[in-house]
Design an enzyme around this catalytic site. Structure first.
Site, mmCIF file in Angstrom:
data_model
loop_
_atom_site.group_PDB
_atom_site.id
_atom_site.type_symbol
_atom_site.label_atom_id
_atom_site.label_comp_id
_atom_site.label_asym_id
_atom_site.label_seq_id
_atom_site.Cartn_x
_atom_site.Cartn_y
_atom_site.Cartn_z
ATOM 1 N N GLY B 14 0.783 -1.465 0.092
ATOM 2 C CA GLY B 14 -0.034 -0.454 0.085
ATOM 3 C C GLY B 14 0.977 1.036 -0.020
ATOM 4 O O GLY B 14 1.542 1.093 0.451
ATOM 5 N N THR B 143 5.169 2.305 5.249
ATOM 6 C CA THR B 143 3.810 1.586 5.837
ATOM 7 C C THR B 143 3.006 2.530 6.615
ATOM 8 O O THR B 143 3.287 2.976 7.272
ATOM 9 C CB THR B 143 3.470 0.566 6.092
ATOM 10 O OG1 THR B 143 2.312 -0.413 6.448
ATOM 11 C CG2 THR B 143 4.012 0.137 7.587
ATOM 12 N N ASP B 145 0.482 1.551 8.206
ATOM 13 C CA ASP B 145 -0.176 0.395 9.212
ATOM 14 C C ASP B 145 1.297 0.913 10.336
ATOM 15 O O ASP B 145 0.816 0.670 11.654
ATOM 16 C CB ASP B 145 -0.201 -0.585 8.676
ATOM 17 C CG ASP B 145 -0.950 -1.115 7.982
ATOM 18 O OD1 ASP B 145 -1.878 -0.436 7.894
ATOM 19 O OD2 ASP B 145 -0.613 -1.861 7.138
ATOM 20 N N ARG B 193 -6.257 -3.186 9.983
ATOM 21 C CA ARG B 193 -6.419 -4.131 10.325
ATOM 22 C C ARG B 193 -6.316 -4.882 10.873
ATOM 23 O O ARG B 193 -7.151 -5.569 11.579
ATOM 24 C CB ARG B 193 -5.405 -4.961 8.781
ATOM 25 C CG ARG B 193 -6.232 -6.555 8.271
ATOM 26 C CD ARG B 193 -5.580 -7.180 7.689
ATOM 27 N NE ARG B 193 -5.450 -6.167 5.920
ATOM 28 C CZ ARG B 193 -4.191 -6.387 5.236
ATOM 29 N NH1 ARG B 193 -3.034 -6.210 5.901
ATOM 30 N NH2 ARG B 193 -4.483 -5.499 4.285
ATOM 31 N N ARG B 301 -4.139 8.294 3.593
ATOM 32 C CA ARG B 301 -2.914 7.365 3.128
ATOM 33 C C ARG B 301 -2.248 8.625 1.814
ATOM 34 O O ARG B 301 -1.536 8.321 1.525
ATOM 35 C CB ARG B 301 -2.600 6.052 2.792
ATOM 36 C CG ARG B 301 -3.748 5.812 1.796
ATOM 37 C CD ARG B 301 -3.270 4.124 1.774
ATOM 38 N NE ARG B 301 -3.158 2.708 0.208
ATOM 39 C CZ ARG B 301 -3.324 2.390 0.012
ATOM 40 N NH1 ARG B 301 -3.594 1.436 0.887
ATOM 41 N NH2 ARG B 301 -3.641 1.485 -1.266
#
Lengths: 417, 417
Positions: B14, B143, B145, B193, B301
């Site tokens: 991503g 990332t 994340d 996630r 993002r």
């Protein structure tokens, strides 16, 4: 010495990134004319503030606090969705309003809102004559929907347009990177119940062939699924990825909303939303492309961090001009923005009778949409482009926009039951 | 004179608002060391670019074009989600890779990605030894994340954090204005996630009592519906409106996702999304409050227009440092960010063995969440705050961010079948 008469100002309907700039302009202009005009009393939650005698005394705020309204999104004094009853059936509500106005020496009524709000302004203006209470009634336009008649555009809209163009461009750069092995379609849902002004403005981002948005789904163009799917397929073939703007007000060939909840607001409007996943599902079922979708919702209309400088200046100027106009004798009008020229962009403030703007809607002209129906025309681009010009960044503190916090919101002491 | 050896650089997984800043840092550092190191050949769509011999020759780009990478979101060279087969079962894919590297005189492999991508870097590093082809393999973290181990934070995350804090604050100002007669709850869905890093970062916006977000729903805290509904009720009572951040990874008491589609990506991860309307529905059904919701998805993002300057500087510095490190002999490592101090914020670039980062995830520490489980702790705030500092605005043209358009993306001529 005659006691100066006060102003009632209130915010109504869906709020915007720059409605407080209008409040700022109005309050600052009133302060500059403190020899001619009294205090600005702001209704807490729109007209409800008058009905409930909840009036915020802006004269107690510092200049710095008033100035902070320039860069604070939302409606600082609280907004409302409230429809006054028709005057014939029920005058009690109006009598209460004028009782409050009288008790607080209010001679000026400024209502900052969209179509429904200008209906309120008009009703109060008419009732002031019927009840023999002189009240100068002025509507100040505000709506991200950009659908007020007789004004070239509406404050709040330019900033949404800037947010939408920026966001679809950014999302499109993202999905273009992912398309080789993952997501190929990015769908962005935008507001616009009856008219596709917001969706159309997003078309500005497509400056040259292949740029996003590749497809715009307008409320004005009935959804034609096979034609849409063919267009998506063509985009993927040509550009590997596809970025789509979809308006919440998208309708089918029968004229019904594709997505409609059973909930309605105070004006009987249906609450929409949730069209993006429906479009994603149609694509995935028929074409097997992986989709991602975003729902902008309130973010699009509260994104003060990305406000259009042009929009901000217009919002402020309307507030300021409203004071100047009433000092010159204006009454029963809504202020408007008149476009003199698109390139270079030149505009001026005008006026329109309240009776001609209340409850009327201005639709997106068909010729702002291109022939195929998935993008905007040259004419549309000429209209929208000036409205998003200039960046008006808010101050930041701790890495975040420094909104609010300076206003006291002290209320005037109630004197009625 | 010995021919200088080339670099393979690729973007994977991503993408983020600042991954191109890493590419910019790396390419500029390589240009500064053109006496020691060859061209930077960028893989078109990550590792696929190597497998397909689709290599973009960045040496043909102007300095201005390379500089434009600093402010362009998405992965400029294309990213991918592609898992290399385990080396035991199938060496054909690896043989192909090394054939391409050999054909293009590539001696350095830089892979810019997250957990799954560092697995790729490690496999290639191991295979280089097995196949006797010397290849310097370096992982560069990226990332949104923020879940890579052994690095204090991950480039891309700080900008998402800034977007989320700004957006929830703006959405909260909006809903607060509307709450008297209309929407009382605003729900914003964010990515994450497996770990609640992004949701938690949004907690920064709540600087003082009553500030939004009033509730954060973390993947780490199993969803307790009655407790949640009581909290919403309490918020409305105290503040009239309620702004909620919900992570797409929210799980129920049994540990299952509240919303999960049947689709999975190349790594077997389930595609999530659509939790916001579920939460809205739970609130409306039980408490009758009117809700609005936004789904940030890719916008969070790719929002380069709102990037964190701190994040941008770190992303750039990692790219630049990667070149410096290989010139000093580094190999088989991923670069990391080491935090020296939170206040004042001080950091340095470090390294970690690839074998320790590949496929591992760093979870949000429980003590970054407050006791009640709906907000962040002081410790969490200390961690997140430095990462969103500073604004790094892109240039604007025609009222929109001026992304891309300067790069040529010319590919190296293929010489293999």
């Amino acid at each position: 010495m005659k006691k100066l008469q006060n102003i009632f100002y209130a915010q109504s309907g869906g709020v915007t990134a720059v409605i407080n700039a209008t409040a700022c302009g109005l309050i600052q202009a009133a302060r500059e004319n403190s020899d001619k005009i009294g205090k600005v009393l702001a209704g807490h939650n729109g007209i409800l503030g008058a009905l409930r005698e909840e009036l915020i005394d802006t004269s107690l705020e510092t200049d710095e606090a008033i100035n902070s309204l320039l860069y604070t999104p939302g409606g600082a004094f609280g907004s409302c969705r409230y429809k006054l009853k028709a005057a014939d059936g029920n005058t009690a509500e109006y009598e209460r309003l004028f009782e409050v106005f009288k008790a607080h020496n209010i001679a000026y009524f400024f209502y900052n809102g969209g179509n429904d709000s200008q209906d309120t302004t008009l009703k109060i203006s008419e009732m002031s004559q019927r009840l023999g209470y002189p009240l100068v009634c002025i509507g100040i336009p505000k709506t991200i929907d950009n659908d007020l008649p007789l004004t070239d555009n509406c404050p709040g809209f330019g900033s949404v347009a800037k947010y939408i163009t920026t966001s679809i461009r950014e999302g499109a750069f993202d999905v273009a990177s992912m398309a080789a092995t993952s997501t190929q379609v990015f769908i962005m849902e935008v507001m616009g119940r009856e008219a596709g002004w917001i969706a159309a403005a997003g078309g500005l981002a497509a400056e040259k062939k292949g740029d996003a948005p590749h497809i715009i789904l307008f409320p004005e163009i009935p959804f034609d699924e096979p034609k849409f799917l063919a267009k998506v397929t063509d985009c993927i073939k040509k550009y590997s990825s596809c970025a789509i703007i979809v308006s919440e007000g998208l309708r089918n060939q029968q004229g019904n909303y594709l997505v409609e909840s059973t909930k309605t607001d105070a004006f009987g409007h249906h609450q929409l939303g949730g069209i993006a996943p429906v479009i994603a599902d149609i694509i995935t079922r028929n074409l097997s492309y992986k989709c991602h979708y975003a729902v902008c919702d309130y973010l699009q209309r509260s994104a003060r961090h990305l406000a259009s400088q042009t929009d901000l200046v217009q919002a402020y100027s309307l507030g300021s001009a409203a004071i100047d106009l009433v000092l010159k004798g204006a009454d029963g009008i809504m202020l408007t923005i008149e476009r003199k020229s698109s390139e270079p962009y030149e505009w001026a403030i005008g006026t329109a009778p309240l009776s001609k703007v209340a409850n009327a809607e201005k639709y997106l002209p068909r010729d702002y949409i291109d022939k195929e129906g998935f993008g905007i025309s040259k004419k549309g681009r000429e209209y929208f482009l000036p409205l998003i010009q200039g960046e008006a960044y808010p101050p930041y503190k701790n890495g975040m926009p420094d909104y609010g916090g300076k206003l006291q919101f002290k209320k005037v002491k109630k004197c009625l039951a």
